[in-house]
Design a protein around this motif. Structure first.
Motif, PDB file in Angstrom:
ATOM      1  N   GLU A  26       0.995  -1.154  -0.030  1.00  0.00           N
ATOM      2  CA  GLU A  26      -0.060  -0.013   0.052  1.00  0.00           C
ATOM      3  C   GLU A  26       0.758   1.293  -0.093  1.00  0.00           C
ATOM      4  N   ASP A  27       2.075   1.267   0.760  1.00  0.00           N
ATOM      5  CA  ASP A  27       2.883   2.494   1.034  1.00  0.00           C
ATOM      6  C   ASP A  27       4.220   2.137   1.143  1.00  0.00           C
ATOM      7  N   VAL A  28       5.192   2.941   0.931  1.00  0.00           N
ATOM      8  CA  VAL A  28       6.618   2.383   1.294  1.00  0.00           C
ATOM      9  C   VAL A  28       6.897   3.716   1.733  1.00  0.00           C
ATOM     10  N   GLU A  29       7.842   3.869   3.098  1.00  0.00           N
ATOM     11  CA  GLU A  29       8.348   5.284   3.419  1.00  0.00           C
ATOM     12  C   GLU A  29       9.782   4.990   3.832  1.00  0.00           C
ATOM     13  N   HIS A  30      10.550   5.811   3.165  1.00  0.00           N
ATOM     14  CA  HIS A  30      12.059   5.836   3.452  1.00  0.00           C
ATOM     15  C   HIS A  30      12.217   6.110   4.934  1.00  0.00           C
ATOM     16  N   ALA A  31      13.237   5.193   5.702  1.00  0.00           N
ATOM     17  CA  ALA A  31      13.404   5.601   6.930  1.00  0.00           C
ATOM     18  C   ALA A  31      14.729   5.609   7.105  1.00  0.00           C
ATOM     19  N   PRO A  32      15.171   7.007   7.660  1.00  0.00           N
ATOM     20  CA  PRO A  32      16.598   7.268   7.939  1.00  0.00           C
ATOM     21  C   PRO A  32      17.318   6.867   9.229  1.00  0.00           C
ATOM     22  N   LEU A  33      17.413   5.417   9.234  1.00  0.00           N
ATOM     23  CA  LEU A  33      18.001   4.684  10.449  1.00  0.00           C
ATOM     24  C   LEU A  33      19.407   4.169  10.202  1.00  0.00           C
ATOM     25  N   GLY A  34      20.168   4.587  11.064  1.00  0.00           N
ATOM     26  CA  GLY A  34      21.515   3.861  11.175  1.00  0.00           C
ATOM     27  C   GLY A  34      22.377   3.962  10.258  1.00  0.00           C
ATOM     28  N   PHE A  35      23.601   3.326   9.976  1.00  0.00           N
ATOM     29  CA  PHE A  35      24.516   3.716   9.106  1.00  0.00           C
ATOM     30  C   PHE A  35      25.002   2.397   8.520  1.00  0.00           C
ATOM     31  N   GLY A  36      24.633   2.083   7.195  1.00  0.00           N
ATOM     32  CA  GLY A  36      25.109   0.947   6.496  1.00  0.00           C
ATOM     33  C   GLY A  36      23.966   0.421   5.414  1.00  0.00           C
ATOM     34  N   SER A  37      22.717   0.017   5.949  1.00  0.00           N
ATOM     35  CA  SER A  37      21.660  -0.228   4.892  1.00  0.00           C
ATOM     36  C   SER A  37      20.690   0.902   4.842  1.00  0.00           C
ATOM     37  N   HIS A  38      20.186   0.902   3.798  1.00  0.00           N
ATOM     38  CA  HIS A  38      19.028   1.615   3.401  1.00  0.00           C
ATOM     39  C   HIS A  38      17.738   1.005   3.952  1.00  0.00           C
TER      40      HIS A  38
END
Length: 343
Positions: A26-38
């Motif tokens: 239904e929806d995807v929202e980028h999450a600016p979390l951590g350092f490494g993966s997106h």
């Protein structure tokens, strides 16, 4: 990562989840979390929220010429092992959801590897040392159980005890070339590396000496990064561990160096309950290797084209801290470098 990938759109993530997992996105929202993966939060049409991760395989290569198939194979092996552990009854292992073909990770374009995880409800924690002894003890209990698992080893790799990108880092400090100018932090990074080249070279040599002759007969299943930020305290399962992309067979010190550094009693607890004596040199080696891996990764990132964004600022701050700020941790007897957020 904190910054969106420039070559992987939200719509492409959604399309891969629909195709690979038959997910009614239904929806995807980028999450600016951590350092490494997106990371992305994903909501399906039924209202369920999922957590998707995409690893940029280009940043996971062990040398510049390594084919992207190699880091993909390493990631797949780690996540498949996590899935096997969860399926074997370790409910505190937050493993990836298998796609419709049974795989745990799928290639998106050539450069990315996408995995899907269930959303975990519970108390999460920022980067930093454990502030609650009960929390730390619960993590040690999880590691004791993990280290005692005899199966689930069909696909897992083994730790070679080498610092990732060490050869590239040695080449850079031996011959940094003209002042770098590929981005806003390139020049300062060049200055830092050239000024402290002897120090970094000595740290690399020390690490090599510490890991020499490590006994592979002591290797157990290890998480790799069981720090506070990779834990969630849930009502149903207590403490669970996330981010299993670092799973490898390795010495127990791979999981315990930070915990022992924070609380020396962890060492006694582990040794009494397992009969395994932890080795000082390997505790020191993993602490040192953490900072050296950061130095190598951040040097690679900052000498190549980059923007003035949060990821680049984090890389510059991490590089400066790892090179300059080395503390003394008397609990395991010797100089230990300061720890930086996970990369």
């Amino acid at each position: 990562m904190f910054t969106r990938p420039h070559d992987l759109a939200d719509a492409e993530v959604a399309a891969a989840l629909i195709w690979g997992w038959d997910l009614d996105v239904e929806d995807v929202e980028h999450a600016p979390l951590g350092f490494g993966s997106h990371h992305w939060w994903v909501r399906d049409a039924g209202g369920t929220t999922w957590f998707a991760t995409a690893d940029d395989l280009r940043t996971e290569r062990r040398h510049e010429d390594e084919p992207l198939a190699a880091p993909f194979a390493r990631l797949r092996a780690a996540l498949a092992t996590a899935a096997a552990l969860s399926e074997a009854g370790l409910g505190w292992v937050v493993a990836p959801v298998r796609a419709h073909d049974g795989e745990v990770v799928l290639r998106v374009h050539e450069s990315y590897a996408l995995a899907l995880h269930p959303r975990v409800e519970g108390e999460t924690f920022p980067w930093g040392p454990f502030e609650d002894d009960a929390h730390r003890r619960a993590v040690v209990d999880r590691l004791l159980e993990l280290h005692g698992v005899a199966g689930c080893r069909e696909e897992v790799g083994s730790d070679d005890l080498l610092v990732p990108l060490a050869d590239e880092l040695r080449g850079t400090i031996d011959d940094p070339g003209r002042r770098w100018g590929a981005g806003p932090f390139a020049s300062d990074a060049w200055e830092l590396v050239t000024t402290h080249a002897d120090r970094v070279r000595a740290l690399l040599d020390r690490h090599d000496a510490l890991v020499a002759g490590a006994d592979t007969a002591r290797f157990v299943l290890t998480h790799g990064e069981p720090h506070r930020a990779n834990t969630v305290v849930t009502q149903s399962d207590g403490v669970v561990l996330v981010d299993w992309d670092t799973v490898l067979l390795g010495p127990p010190e791979r999981d315990l160096w930070r915990l022992v550094g924070e609380e020396p009693a962890v060492r006694r607890t582990y040794e009494e309950r397992t009969g395994t004596v932890l080795e000082d040199r390997l505790l020191k080696a993993y602490a040192l290797g953490w900072d050296l891996a950061d130095i190598a990764t951040f040097v690679r990132d900052l000498r190549h084209p980059h923007d003035d964004d949060e990821d680049a600022r984090t890389a510059w701050q991490g590089l400066h801290a790892a090179v300059i700020n080395h503390g003394v941790d008397n609990s395991i007897g010797g100089d230990l470098p300061s720890s930086q957020p996970p990369g």
